[in-house]
Write a protein that holds these residues in place. Structure first.
Motif, PDB file in Angstrom:
ATOM      1  N   ASP A 116       0.686  -1.106  -0.133  1.00 48.35           N
ATOM      2  CA  ASP A 116       0.431  -0.128  -0.310  1.00 48.35           C
ATOM      3  C   ASP A 116       0.779   1.271   0.250  1.00 48.35           C
ATOM      4  O   ASP A 116       0.281   2.180  -0.005  1.00 48.35           O
ATOM      5  CB  ASP A 116      -1.142   0.212   1.063  1.00 48.35           C
ATOM      6  N   GLY A 164       9.685  -5.102  11.939  1.00 47.82           N
ATOM      7  CA  GLY A 164       9.786  -3.932  11.179  1.00 47.82           C
ATOM      8  C   GLY A 164       8.967  -3.376  10.139  1.00 47.82           C
ATOM      9  O   GLY A 164       7.978  -3.519   9.347  1.00 47.82           O
ATOM     10  N   LYS A 167       5.836  -8.827   9.983  1.00 43.22           N
ATOM     11  CA  LYS A 167       5.888 -10.830  10.314  1.00 43.22           C
ATOM     12  C   LYS A 167       4.803  -9.900  11.545  1.00 43.22           C
ATOM     13  O   LYS A 167       2.987 -11.254  10.524  1.00 43.22           O
ATOM     14  CB  LYS A 167       6.590 -11.115  11.258  1.00 43.22           C
ATOM     15  N   SER A 168       4.682  -9.779  12.594  1.00 40.48           N
ATOM     16  CA  SER A 168       3.204 -10.247  13.397  1.00 40.48           C
ATOM     17  C   SER A 168       2.089  -9.563  12.906  1.00 40.48           C
ATOM     18  O   SER A 168       1.108 -10.225  12.780  1.00 40.48           O
ATOM     19  CB  SER A 168       3.334  -9.184  14.554  1.00 40.48           C
ATOM     20  N   SER A 169       2.033  -8.138  11.873  1.00 41.90           N
ATOM     21  CA  SER A 169       0.812  -7.873  11.244  1.00 41.90           C
ATOM     22  C   SER A 169       0.373  -8.809   9.886  1.00 41.90           C
ATOM     23  O   SER A 169      -1.077  -8.850   9.969  1.00 41.90           O
ATOM     24  CB  SER A 169       1.034  -6.543  10.963  1.00 41.90           C
TER      25      SER A 169
HETATM   26  P1  GDP Z   1       7.776  -7.269  13.025  1.00 44.13           P
HETATM   27  O1  GDP Z   1       8.864  -6.115  13.613  1.00 44.13           O
HETATM   28  O2  GDP Z   1       8.622  -7.383  11.266  1.00 44.13           O
HETATM   29  O3  GDP Z   1       6.832  -8.076  13.355  1.00 44.13           O
HETATM   30  O4  GDP Z   1       6.777  -5.432  12.133  1.00 44.13           O
HETATM   31  P2  GDP Z   1       5.435  -5.763  13.032  1.00 44.13           P
HETATM   32  O5  GDP Z   1       4.405  -6.093  12.096  1.00 44.13           O
HETATM   33  O6  GDP Z   1       5.718  -5.390  14.594  1.00 44.13           O
HETATM   34  O7  GDP Z   1       4.953  -4.220  12.136  1.00 44.13           O
HETATM   35  C1  GDP Z   1       5.880  -2.493  11.628  1.00 44.13           C
HETATM   36  C2  GDP Z   1       5.709  -1.674  11.344  1.00 44.13           C
HETATM   37  O8  GDP Z   1       4.477  -1.390   9.980  1.00 44.13           O
HETATM   38  C3  GDP Z   1       3.748  -1.420  12.282  1.00 44.13           C
HETATM   39  O9  GDP Z   1       3.997   0.357  12.446  1.00 44.13           O
HETATM   40  C4  GDP Z   1       3.063  -2.087  11.144  1.00 44.13           C
HETATM   41  O10 GDP Z   1       1.576  -1.552  11.827  1.00 44.13           O
HETATM   42  C5  GDP Z   1       2.839  -2.169   9.944  1.00 44.13           C
HETATM   43  N1  GDP Z   1       2.972  -2.550   9.206  1.00 44.13           N
HETATM   44  C6  GDP Z   1       2.835  -3.756   9.243  1.00 44.13           C
HETATM   45  N2  GDP Z   1       2.243  -4.333   7.488  1.00 44.13           N
HETATM   46  C7  GDP Z   1       2.389  -3.103   6.809  1.00 44.13           C
HETATM   47  C8  GDP Z   1       1.356  -2.339   5.919  1.00 44.13           C
HETATM   48  O11 GDP Z   1       1.222  -3.638   4.986  1.00 44.13           O
HETATM   49  N3  GDP Z   1       1.459  -1.663   5.538  1.00 44.13           N
HETATM   50  C9  GDP Z   1       1.591  -0.239   6.392  1.00 44.13           C
HETATM   51  N4  GDP Z   1       1.516   0.518   5.750  1.00 44.13           N
HETATM   52  N5  GDP Z   1       2.129  -1.241   7.253  1.00 44.13           N
HETATM   53  C10 GDP Z   1       2.271  -1.905   7.690  1.00 44.13           C
END
Ligand code: GDP
Ligand code: ZN
Length: 292
Positions: A116, A164, A167-169
């Motif tokens: 996005d 960041g 992954k979790s999202s």
């Molecule tokens: P992780 O460290 O890989 O687990 O990453 P997180 O799932 O914690 O996501 C890190 C940040 O990226 C968070 O602020 C999420 O809201 C944002 N984020 C994750 N996926 C997306 C996405 O597809 N689009 C946007 N715009 N932000 C995302």
């Protein structure tokens, strides 16, 4: 009956025997210990279920692969999450993970999240052209998540990616229950030394997905274990050229008459992939033999 270990804790093995049934809590038979076999999460096992609904692990079936960090077996696929938006993923990190997955006989899938914000079209095409399943997704809008669910179906997959990247999202978006369970796990094991070692498989759609707390990069340390002679074999788009180099034992780095380098020059191999190869080759080459 057979099943897959989804969790191992304090001498108990929780064995998944299908989406419709609750996992079966098992103990390992003494003979496994005598044979020095430690059942791992991901192991396909033969079990006997007793009348009280618990079971015994009789046998660990042959593994297709095994990872040290986290300690898991039989990963069919490694879903490498990358992002063209901040934090932008270094292509070298992607290629390291791809190489390691290939070396372990685990199918790499390269997903560019946050489409996005940044569609990463060129990178998606680069990896598709190199022979991989690669597509753009967004945890935010849901784009591409159906396709990802399809990829996970019937397989055991692990996710990796820089912190960041989402992954979790992505996992939460794929399976809202996943977030719930992750929360429960970290509540129980949030403190203490278990956290770093604990790994568990969760049902996501029709597949199983490995979750490790913090989702640290998957086993990159093992990268150095790839012998330099085998590195080129972990770059699948190099394969058609490997036999065509002028010199037997060509390292595809500086040699004259190197068909791989020719393929880079005429655009058949992406320069970034080739650069990753050279960088990795330098790393594995300088590693003393006795360390392997
Ligand atoms: P992780 O460290 O890989 O687990 O990453 P997180 O799932 O914690 O996501 C890190 C940040 O990226 C968070 O602020 C999420 O809201 C944002 N984020 C994750 N996926 C997306 C996405 O597809 N689009 C946007 N715009 N932000 C995302
Ligand atoms: Zn060559």
């Amino acid at each position: 009956m057979t099943g897959t270990i989804i969790k191992a804790l304090s001498g108990f093995y929780y064995v998944d025997v299908g989406a419709e049934q609750e996992p079966i809590t098992c103990r390992g038979r003494g003979k496994l210990r005598h044979q020095k076999i430690t059942p791992l999460v991901g192991d396909h096992v033969a079990i006997t279920v007793t009348e009280d609904g618990t079971g015994m692990v009789d046998e660990v079936l042959p593994r297709s692969n095994q990872f040290q960090r986290p300690m898991v077996a039989n990963m069919d696929q490694l879903v490498i999450l990358a992002s063209g938006a901040i934090p932008v993923t270094d292509p070298f990190l992607i290629d390291r993970m791809v190489s390691l997955a290939e070396y372990k006989g685990c199918q790499p899938i390269i997903c560019f999240n946050k489409c996005d914000l940044e569609p990463a079209t060129q990178l998606v095409e680069l990896y598709q052209k190199a022979g991989f399943q690669s597509f753009a997704i967004s945890a935010q809008t849901g784009e591409g998540l159906e396709q990802l669910l399809g990829v996970l179906d019937g397989k055991i997959s692990a996710f990796t990616g820089n912190s960041g990247v989402g992954k979790s999202s992505v996992l939460n978006a794929l399976c809202p229950q996943f977030g719930l369970k992750v929360g429960q796990v970290s509540e129980k094991l949030g403190r203490g030394r278990h956290t770093t070692r604990h790994v568990e498989l969760f049902r996501v759609g029709g597949g199983l997905v490995a979750d490790t707390p913090g989702f640290s990069a998957f086993d990159v340390e093992q990268m150095e274990l790839i012998p330099k002679e085998e590195l080129a074999n972990t770059f699948r788009e190099f394969q058609p050229y490997l036999e065509q180099c002028r010199f037997v034992g060509c390292a595809h780095v500086k040699e004259r008459g190197c068909a791989v380098r020719e393929a880079v020059d005429n655009g058949a191999i992406a320069p970034s992939r080739y650069q990753s190869y050279v960088r990795l080759y330098d790393q594995v080459k300088s590693r003393p033999q006795w360390e392997k």
